[in-house]
Design an enzyme around this catalytic site. Structure first.
Site, short mmCIF file in Angstrom:
data_model
loop_
_atom_site.label_atom_id
_atom_site.label_comp_id
_atom_site.label_asym_id
_atom_site.label_seq_id
_atom_site.Cartn_x
_atom_site.Cartn_y
_atom_site.Cartn_z
N SER A 253 0.82 -1.21 0.00
CA SER A 253 0.00 0.00 0.00
C SER A 253 0.84 1.25 0.00
O SER A 253 1.92 1.31 0.58
CB SER A 253 -0.94 0.01 1.19
OG SER A 253 -0.24 0.43 2.33
N LYS A 254 0.30 2.24 -0.67
CA LYS A 254 0.99 3.51 -0.79
C LYS A 254 1.12 4.15 0.60
O LYS A 254 2.11 4.76 0.93
CB LYS A 254 0.16 4.40 -1.72
CG LYS A 254 0.83 5.67 -2.11
CD LYS A 254 -0.03 6.43 -3.08
CE LYS A 254 0.57 7.78 -3.37
NZ LYS A 254 -0.28 8.58 -4.23
N ARG A 255 0.06 3.98 1.38
CA ARG A 255 0.02 4.65 2.67
C ARG A 255 1.14 4.19 3.62
O ARG A 255 1.70 4.98 4.36
CB ARG A 255 -1.35 4.46 3.32
CG ARG A 255 -1.52 5.43 4.43
CD ARG A 255 -2.91 5.47 5.03
NE ARG A 255 -3.98 5.22 4.08
CZ ARG A 255 -5.06 4.51 4.40
NH1 ARG A 255 -5.16 3.99 5.60
NH2 ARG A 255 -6.03 4.35 3.53
N ASN A 256 1.45 2.90 3.58
CA ASN A 256 2.50 2.42 4.48
C ASN A 256 3.89 2.75 3.99
O ASN A 256 4.87 2.41 4.63
CB ASN A 256 2.40 0.90 4.65
CG ASN A 256 1.13 0.52 5.34
OD1 ASN A 256 0.54 1.36 6.03
ND2 ASN A 256 0.68 -0.70 5.15
N GLY A 257 3.97 3.40 2.85
CA GLY A 257 5.29 3.77 2.34
C GLY A 257 6.10 2.56 1.91
O GLY A 257 7.32 2.60 1.90
#
Ligand code: GLU
Length: 481
Positions: A253-257
């Site tokens: 996921s993009k959010r977790n980098g």
């Protein structure tokens, strides 16, 4: 024989997802294995998702990993333009042609009506299939609506009877019933094509022979084939690849980098190590070799060893591989890439020497600041740190070691590394101490840390005589309290 041509067709979303980069790599390998061309095409027809500067991220990423394209927006070729938003008249022309060929039709339905019908159906628990009444309009009726300026889309026309079959190099033969395929929009009312149409037109016009893409496109591929067939165009070879996952159930996921190439580089991973690692995510080499340069990958790669099941992104494995790449570098190269990570370290210390002790121990560059934080100032530490079973040290032994080291250092004029080494070794021998019993307490006193890159000898050399003695004295005071 036709020249192999593949294309990487990213949408400019503002970051390079690891899965997309892996697709680019496989596209590149398929082309280069055959001495073919690798084309870059920017798929920016979804204007709502457009992100400023996103195309530069795509160029920069491909450049950083060495996947050089032969044609693209920045490298003119015979089949440009290579940016979809610059090809709108082409899609419009072909959409109209497809209508004439019976593969598509004008649709004047109100989108709101369609949405309402969908909702109705889901309320009633039915699966909704859009039955487009416009399909049955006569040529004259269509023309009348067009003349009246009625807004329209162009929709694919699919005969619900029969089956469509195709072959995928990874997933084998796939057959679907035509009545499961929806008559999706090919050209929107604003004149933009959908992916479903643009990919077919572009792949044909750009002479793409092999289409490598994520397996989420497998289910729509029959629809694309119906378009190819309606035009009488040759169908490309399909190579659909399984996704890259964070674990069994979650996507990266993009959010977790953890999903993008840029995130990984920012965390201190090397582009070449990332590329090597992702090559093995989804593809199994024939041998157990794991470290591959790009030319070696071209040699070793084969489509028939691509996996059908999702790959799990294992950051520990990438970290391990990154360490191998770091150790393969020359010291000069390593020093160069360490510069930003050593900027907090005072210039009075020899950075090259610091790099020398770091190189064998670093796995990810972002670990460096924490590893060298003791140089500028000795951190506070507890005396317990001096007690180490393996080194056979106690508080008494540590105090003795520090006193001996202090006197030894004070007596030394020559601060060469080998001189420090020999003097400490002799001292341990004379005193009947194990090397560790002298060196471990010394290293603790010099660094205030249990784990450090380099040992007491290298670190005292970098710190210099005076600073080393001061830190030893601090240790003695602390142990004597
Ligand atoms: N623009 C599509 C994407 O980014 C490309 C898919 C394809 O390679 O055909 O997913």
């Amino acid at each position: 024989m036709t020249k192999t041509r593949t294309r990487f067709a990213p949408s400019p979303t503002g970051y390079m997802h690891i899965g997309n980069l892996r697709t680019a790599l496989y596209e590149y390998l398929v082309a280069k294995k055959d001495g073919g061309d690798f084309v870059l095409r920017i798929e920016d027809t979804d204007q709502q998702r457009y992100v400023e500067g996103a195309t530069d991220i795509i160029y920069d990423t491909l450049k950083a990993v060495g996947l050089e394209h032969d044609e693209g927006p920045d490298k003119p070729g015979p089949y440009g333009p290579y940016i979809q938003s610059e090809r709108l008249p082409i899609y419009q022309e072909y959409a109209k042609k497809l209508v004439e060929l019976g593969g598509a039709h004008y649709c004047f339905c109100d989108m709101n009506d369609i949405e309402n019908q969908k909702e109705e159906a889901s309320k009633e628990g039915k699966t909704y299939k859009f039955a487009d009444p416009c399909r049955f309009l006569t040529k004259e009726e269509v023309q009348a609506k067009l003349d009246a300026g009625t807004p329209y889309v162009i929709r694919q026309t699919i005969n619900p009877i029969g089956k469509t079959k195709f072959h995928d190099e990874v997933y084998g033969d796939i057959e679907v019933d035509n009545d499961t395929l929806d008559e999706g929009v090919l050209l929107k009312s604003d004149g933009y094509p959908t992916y479903n149409f643009a990919n077919v037109v572009d792949d044909h016009l750009m002479h793409i022979t092999h289409v490598v893409r994520g397996n989420e496109y497998l289910s729509s591929t029959p629809k694309y084939n119906l378009i190819y067939e309606a035009f009488g165009w040759e169908i490309p070879t399909y190579i659909h690849v399984a996704p890259v996952m964070k674990d069994e159930t979650h996507k990266l996921s993009k959010r977790n980098g953890d999903a993008s190439f840029q995130d990984l580089v920012a965390k201190g991973y090397l582009p070449e190590a990332i590329l090597n690692y992702i090559a093995l995510l989804g593809w199994a080499p024939e041998t157990d070799q794991e470290i591959y340069s790009l030319p070696e990958l071209i040699q070793a790669f084969s489509v028939n060893r691509l996996h059908t099941t999702p790959a799990i992104f294992d950051i520990d494995k990438l970290t391990w591989m990154n360490g191998i790449y770091l150790r393969q570098m020359t010291l000069d190269e390593f020093c160069d890439i360490c510069v930003p990570y050593l900027k907090e370290v005072d210039d009075r210390f020899n950075k090259r020497e610091i790099c020398e002790i770091l190189q064998p121990r670093v796995a990810v560059l972002s670990e460096i600041p924490e590893m060298v934080d003791f140089f500028n100032a000795l951190p506070a530490y507890e005396n317990d740190l001096y007690i180490n079973k393996k080194m056979k040290t106690t508080l008494e032994i540590a105090l003795k070691a520090l006193n001996l080291a202090k006197d030894l250092f004070a007596s030394m004029d020559d601060w060469q590394m080998d001189h420090i080494h020999d003097a400490l070794m002799n001292l341990a021998k004379e005193q009947g101490m194990k090397n560790g019993q002298l060196l471990f307490p010394l290293r603790v006193a010099l660094t205030g840390k249990k784990f450090t890159p380099g040992g007491a000898i290298e670190i005292s050399h970098i710190l210099g005589k005076e600073e080393s003695i001061q830190r030893i004295e601090k240790g003695i005071t602390q142990l004597s309290e």
